[in-house]
Design a protein around this motif. Structure first.
Motif, PDB file in Angstrom:
ATOM      1  N   ARG A  70       2.609  -9.590  -3.451  1.00 35.40           N
ATOM      2  CA  ARG A  70       2.454 -10.043  -4.068  1.00 35.40           C
ATOM      3  C   ARG A  70       3.532  -9.812  -5.426  1.00 35.40           C
ATOM      4  O   ARG A  70       2.596 -10.978  -6.204  1.00 35.40           O
ATOM      5  N   ALA A  71       5.003  -9.710  -5.029  1.00 30.16           N
ATOM      6  CA  ALA A  71       5.957 -10.181  -5.465  1.00 30.16           C
ATOM      7  C   ALA A  71       6.196 -11.572  -5.668  1.00 30.16           C
ATOM      8  O   ALA A  71       6.993 -11.569  -6.404  1.00 30.16           O
ATOM      9  N   ASP A  72       5.988 -12.076  -4.273  1.00 34.22           N
ATOM     10  CA  ASP A  72       5.920 -13.354  -4.601  1.00 34.22           C
ATOM     11  C   ASP A  72       4.384 -15.023  -4.532  1.00 34.22           C
ATOM     12  O   ASP A  72       4.930 -15.507  -4.579  1.00 34.22           O
ATOM     13  N   ALA A  73       4.005 -13.829  -5.183  1.00 32.52           N
ATOM     14  CA  ALA A  73       3.355 -15.415  -5.975  1.00 32.52           C
ATOM     15  C   ALA A  73       3.488 -16.300  -7.012  1.00 32.52           C
ATOM     16  O   ALA A  73       4.591 -15.522  -7.455  1.00 32.52           O
ATOM     17  N   ALA A  74       2.442 -16.989  -6.854  1.00 37.12           N
ATOM     18  CA  ALA A  74       3.234 -17.623  -7.292  1.00 37.12           C
ATOM     19  C   ALA A  74       3.426 -17.723  -9.073  1.00 37.12           C
ATOM     20  O   ALA A  74       4.078 -18.235  -9.838  1.00 37.12           O
ATOM     21  N   ASP A  75       1.919 -17.108 -10.031  1.00 33.60           N
ATOM     22  CA  ASP A  75       2.474 -16.863 -11.169  1.00 33.60           C
ATOM     23  C   ASP A  75       3.113 -15.731 -11.513  1.00 33.60           C
ATOM     24  O   ASP A  75       2.839 -15.319 -12.431  1.00 33.60           O
ATOM     25  N   GLY A  76       4.057 -15.312 -10.820  1.00 33.73           N
ATOM     26  CA  GLY A  76       5.142 -14.256 -10.904  1.00 33.73           C
ATOM     27  C   GLY A  76       4.466 -12.690 -10.332  1.00 33.73           C
ATOM     28  O   GLY A  76       3.268 -12.963 -10.249  1.00 33.73           O
ATOM     29  N   PRO A  77       4.753 -11.726  -9.983  1.00 32.50           N
ATOM     30  CA  PRO A  77       4.504 -10.607  -9.883  1.00 32.50           C
ATOM     31  C   PRO A  77       3.224 -10.091 -11.047  1.00 32.50           C
ATOM     32  O   PRO A  77       3.618 -10.159 -11.836  1.00 32.50           O
ATOM     33  N   PRO A  78       2.639  -9.090 -10.529  1.00 35.71           N
ATOM     34  CA  PRO A  78       1.228  -8.174 -11.059  1.00 35.71           C
ATOM     35  C   PRO A  78       2.247  -7.452 -11.807  1.00 35.71           C
ATOM     36  O   PRO A  78       3.240  -6.803 -11.687  1.00 35.71           O
ATOM     37  N   LEU A  79       1.750  -6.497 -12.733  1.00 31.18           N
ATOM     38  CA  LEU A  79       1.953  -5.655 -13.349  1.00 31.18           C
ATOM     39  C   LEU A  79       1.381  -4.518 -12.734  1.00 31.18           C
ATOM     40  O   LEU A  79       0.314  -4.550 -12.595  1.00 31.18           O
ATOM     41  N   VAL A  80       2.175  -3.779 -12.483  1.00 29.93           N
ATOM     42  CA  VAL A  80       2.417  -2.272 -11.840  1.00 29.93           C
ATOM     43  C   VAL A  80       2.174  -1.183 -12.721  1.00 29.93           C
ATOM     44  O   VAL A  80       2.772  -1.325 -13.239  1.00 29.93           O
ATOM     45  N   ARG A  81       0.852  -0.772 -13.002  1.00 37.60           N
ATOM     46  CA  ARG A  81       0.233   0.613 -13.956  1.00 37.60           C
ATOM     47  C   ARG A  81       0.726   2.076 -12.671  1.00 37.60           C
ATOM     48  O   ARG A  81       0.058   2.091 -11.722  1.00 37.60           O
ATOM     49  N   ILE A  82       1.477   2.050 -13.251  1.00 31.67           N
ATOM     50  CA  ILE A  82       2.215   4.048 -12.546  1.00 31.67           C
ATOM     51  C   ILE A  82       1.182   4.650 -13.004  1.00 31.67           C
ATOM     52  O   ILE A  82       1.390   5.250 -14.316  1.00 31.67           O
ATOM     53  N   ASN A  83      -0.450   5.161 -12.551  1.00 32.80           N
ATOM     54  CA  ASN A  83      -0.973   6.797 -13.499  1.00 32.80           C
ATOM     55  C   ASN A  83      -0.292   7.704 -12.718  1.00 32.80           C
ATOM     56  O   ASN A  83      -1.004   8.655 -11.426  1.00 32.80           O
ATOM     57  N   ALA A  84       0.235   8.390 -12.600  1.00 36.44           N
ATOM     58  CA  ALA A  84       1.382   9.432 -12.473  1.00 36.44           C
ATOM     59  C   ALA A  84       0.517  11.181 -12.959  1.00 36.44           C
ATOM     60  O   ALA A  84      -0.010  11.048 -14.440  1.00 36.44           O
ATOM     61  N   HIS A  85       0.832  11.954 -12.425  1.00 32.35           N
ATOM     62  CA  HIS A  85       0.068  13.319 -13.074  1.00 32.35           C
ATOM     63  C   HIS A  85       1.065  13.710 -13.866  1.00 32.35           C
ATOM     64  O   HIS A  85       2.047  13.179 -13.567  1.00 32.35           O
ATOM     65  N   ALA A  86       0.650  14.366 -14.399  1.00 32.07           N
ATOM     66  CA  ALA A  86       1.952  15.123 -15.584  1.00 32.07           C
ATOM     67  C   ALA A  86       2.851  15.953 -15.022  1.00 32.07           C
ATOM     68  O   ALA A  86       3.836  15.930 -15.361  1.00 32.07           O
ATOM     69  N   ALA A  87       2.684  16.484 -13.412  1.00 32.76           N
ATOM     70  CA  ALA A  87       2.936  17.443 -13.370  1.00 32.76           C
ATOM     71  C   ALA A  87       4.008  16.912 -12.289  1.00 32.76           C
ATOM     72  O   ALA A  87       4.593  18.191 -11.896  1.00 32.76           O
TER      73      ALA A  87
END
Length: 135
Positions: free
Chosen positions: A88-105
């Motif tokens: 997905r990083a090499d997609a023609a329209d650029g890499p997608p946004l990556v959301r990291i949903n991490a636990h607070a701890a």
């Protein structure tokens, strides 16, 4: 003398049944549909005093309190996560946004290498999901 009968009027069509069907479909899709991928484990994002709204789209990487990973709601290992995102990083329209949903701890020693690895495969926009502080 013959009186002429007035023409019979047809009963107006009721749309009550149609409204019932539309309401039923609305409730059905509200219960069944989901707006975003949910993690297969509990994630409580950290609180933040500053930040902006998240942009739409992209992929969601969830990190549990124990460090377990999930990609768009499906549990994965770290190697499988990077292998799935590399094309997905090499997609023609650029890499997608990556959301990291991490636990607070989650410790930073777990989170920062993950961000470095994502940037290393070409994911240029990585954001951390936080909960706005009410104060």
């Amino acid at each position: 003398m013959r009186l002429r009968r007035s023409p019979r009027r047809r009963a107006p069509e009721t749309i009550v049944a149609l409204i019932d069907v539309v309401f039923f479909l609305l409730v059905f899709f509200m219960l069944v549909g989901r707006l975003d991928a949910t993690a297969p484990f509990e994630v409580t994002p950290p609180l933040a005093t500053v930040g902006t709204d998240l942009p739409a789209g992209g992929v969601t990487v969830s990190v549990s309190e124990t460090g377990a990973l999930a990609l768009d709601g499906r549990p994965v290992s770290r190697a499988a996560l990077l292998a799935a995102l590399r094309p997905r990083a090499d997609a023609a329209d650029g890499p997608p946004l990556v959301r990291i949903n991490a636990h607070a701890a989650v410790a930073l020693r777990v989170l920062l290498p993950l961000v470095t690895a994502l940037e290393g495969i070409g994911m240029t926009t990585v954001v951390l999901v936080v909960t706005p502080n009410a104060a």
